[in-house]
Design an enzyme around this catalytic site. Structure first.
Site, PDB file in Angstrom:
ATOM      1  N   ALA A  36       0.624  -1.286  -0.220  1.00 27.38           N
ATOM      2  CA  ALA A  36       0.468  -0.220   0.496  1.00 27.38           C
ATOM      3  C   ALA A  36       1.039   1.384   0.206  1.00 27.38           C
ATOM      4  CB  ALA A  36      -1.407   0.367   0.827  1.00 27.38           C
ATOM      5  N   ASP A 222      -4.111  -2.228   3.934  1.00 33.17           N
ATOM      6  CA  ASP A 222      -4.508  -1.981   2.753  1.00 33.17           C
ATOM      7  C   ASP A 222      -5.398  -0.538   3.529  1.00 33.17           C
ATOM      8  OD1 ASP A 222      -3.026  -3.123   0.591  1.00 33.17           O
ATOM      9  OD2 ASP A 222      -3.128  -4.797   2.103  1.00 33.17           O
ATOM     10  N   ASN A 232      -7.043  -6.222   4.325  1.00 27.81           N
ATOM     11  CA  ASN A 232      -5.446  -6.087   4.497  1.00 27.81           C
ATOM     12  C   ASN A 232      -5.539  -8.097   3.651  1.00 27.81           C
ATOM     13  OD1 ASN A 232      -2.686  -5.984   4.680  1.00 27.81           O
ATOM     14  ND2 ASN A 232      -2.146  -7.902   5.697  1.00 27.81           N
TER      15      ASN A 232
END
Length: 341
Positions: A36, A222, A232
Site C-alpha cells: 500500500a 491496505d 489486508n
C-alpha cells in the site's frame, strides 16, 4: 523513478524504470510494484509525470482516475493522488508539474520516517520472551517490509530495528498464497539482512500458536475503516481468528494514511478480485535455473481469487501508527485523527 520489479523476485533482480504515467499505472496494475505505501508513492509520481505532459484540469482529472482504478482496495493510492491533486489544483498550470513532483518526493520522505516510527512504537508493545536468551517469535502474513514501502516497511519495521540492536528474533513467514508474497518477498528481504526466519504454509500458523511458538502476530494493512476493521491480504482474517483463540496479540502496523474515515466498516471496502491464473499456476525455477510457470489444476476448473479479506476490529489487539498505539474503534481512530492535525 527506479524500483525493483517485484514480479521477478526472488529469482531475478530486475530494476524497473518508471518514466511516465503509463509506466506507473501499468506497474501498479500488474503488481510490478505492490504494498500500500509504495503504491501510493508510485501513484503520486505517476500524477506528476502526467502533469509534465499536460497540466490542464482535464488531464489532471483523467490521470488521477486512471491511476486510482489500477488497484481499488488499498486506500494509500487514493490518499497520495488526492494529496498531490490538492497541492497543484490551486496553482497556475505552468507551476503544477514542479509542485506535483515535489509533493510526490515529500510523500516518499515521510514514508521512511513513518515506518521507523511505527517500528519504534511496536517495539514498546511487543511481548518479551519469558526465557532469557530465547528469540522473540513473530508471525507475519504477506509482505509488509521495505519492498512494500519506501523504507523499513510497516510490519517488518520493528523486526529490522530489533535485529539492528542485537535482540534475538525469529520470523515465521506465511507463504501467502496465491501470489506467495511471503515466500517470495518477505523471505527474500529477511535473508538479505541475515534475519532468522522460517517459511511456513499458510495453514500452519494456527498450530504454531496452539503450541505456544508464536509470541505475536504483526501484519500490515491496505485500509482501515472508521470502526477499526482491517482490510489486508487474503488470509489475514484466519490468522486473527487463530491468534484470538490462543491469546496471541495481533498487531496491525497502520500508517495513518491507510485509515479511511469515510467508510463505516470493512464490508464497504471494494475487494479486488484478481485473475484466476494466480491460483491455477505457480512460478518457480527448474534444475537448470530456468524460470517457468506451471499449471497445478485442471484447466476447466472454476476459481475465485479475492485478493483481500476483512479482519473485524474485535480481533485486533491494537493498530500501531506513526503517532503511537491506537485502539481499533471509532473513538480510537477519531483520537488518532486529532493527533494528525
Amino acid at each position: 523513478m527506479v524500483t525493483l520489479d517485484q514480479t521477478r523476485l526472488p529469482f531475478e533482480q530486475v530494476w524497473l524504470t518508471l518514466a511516465d504515467v503509463d509506466a506507473c499505472e501499468r506497474a501498479i496494475r500488474t503488481m510490478q510494484v505492490r504494498g500500500a505505501p509504495l503504491i501510493g508513492a508510485v501513484g503520486g509520481y505517476g500524477l506528476a509525470f502526467a502533469l509534465r505532459a499536460d497540466a490542464g484540469d482535464g488531464n489532471l482529472h483523467d490521470a488521477l482516475q486512471r491511476l486510482l482504478a489500477a488497484r481499488p482496495t488499498a486506500v494509500n493510492l487514493r490518499w497520495a493522488l488526492e494529496r498531490v491533486a490538492a497541492v497543484v489544483t490551486p496553482l497556475p498550470v505552468a507551476e503544477r508539474a514542479t509542485a506535483a513532483w515535489a509533493e510526490a518526493g515529500s510523500i516518499c520522505d515521510e514514508d521512511v520516517q513513518c515506518n521507523r516510527a511505527i517500528g519504534e512504537h511496536l517495539i514498546r508493545v511487543l511481548p518479551r520472551p519469558a526465557e532469557a536468551g530465547r528469540a522473540l517469535q513473530i508471525l507475519t502474513h504477506c509482505n509488509a517490509g521495505r519492498l512494500a514501502t519506501v523504507g523499513y516497511g510497516t510490519a517488518l519495521a520493528p523486526i529490522y530495528l530489533l535485529h539492528e540492536r542485537g535482540v534475538p528474533i525469529h520470523v515465521w513467514v506465511d507463504e501467502t498464497r496465491p501470489r506467495n508474497q511471503g515466500a517470495s518477498l518477505t523471505a527474500f528481504e529477511l535473508a538479505e539482512r541475515g534475519i532468522a526466519h522460517t517459511v511456513i504454509a499458510d495453514n500452519a500458523g494456527g498450530l504454531l500458536m496452539m503450541r505456544g511458538e508464536v509470541d505475536a502476530v504483526i501484519v500490515g494493512c491496505d485500509r482501515v475503516t472508521r470502526n477499526g476493521d482491517v482490510v489486508n491480504k487474503i488470509g489475514t482474517y484466519l490468522k486473527a481468528l487463530a491468534a484470538s483463540a490462543h491469546g496471541v496479540p495481533f498487531y496491525v502496523a497502520c500508517p495513518s494514511s491507510t485509515v479511511d474515515m469515510r467508510l463505516a466498516d470493512g464490508l464497504q471496502v471494494p475487494i479486488e478480485n484478481r485473475a484466476g491464473d494466480e491460483l491455477t499456476h505457480v512460478t518457480g525455477v527448474d534444475e537448470r535455473g530456468q524460470v517457468h510457470s506451471v499449471n497445478i489444476m485442471p484447466t476447466a476448473g472454476r476459481v475465485a481469487n479475492p485478493a483481500f479479506d476483512i479482519t473485524p476490529a474485535a480481533l485486533v489487539t491494537a493498530l500501531v501508527t506513526e503517532h503511537g498505539v491506537c485502539d481499533p474503534s471509532v473513538s480510537g481512530l477519531e483520537a488518532l485523527a486529532k493527533r494528525r492535525q
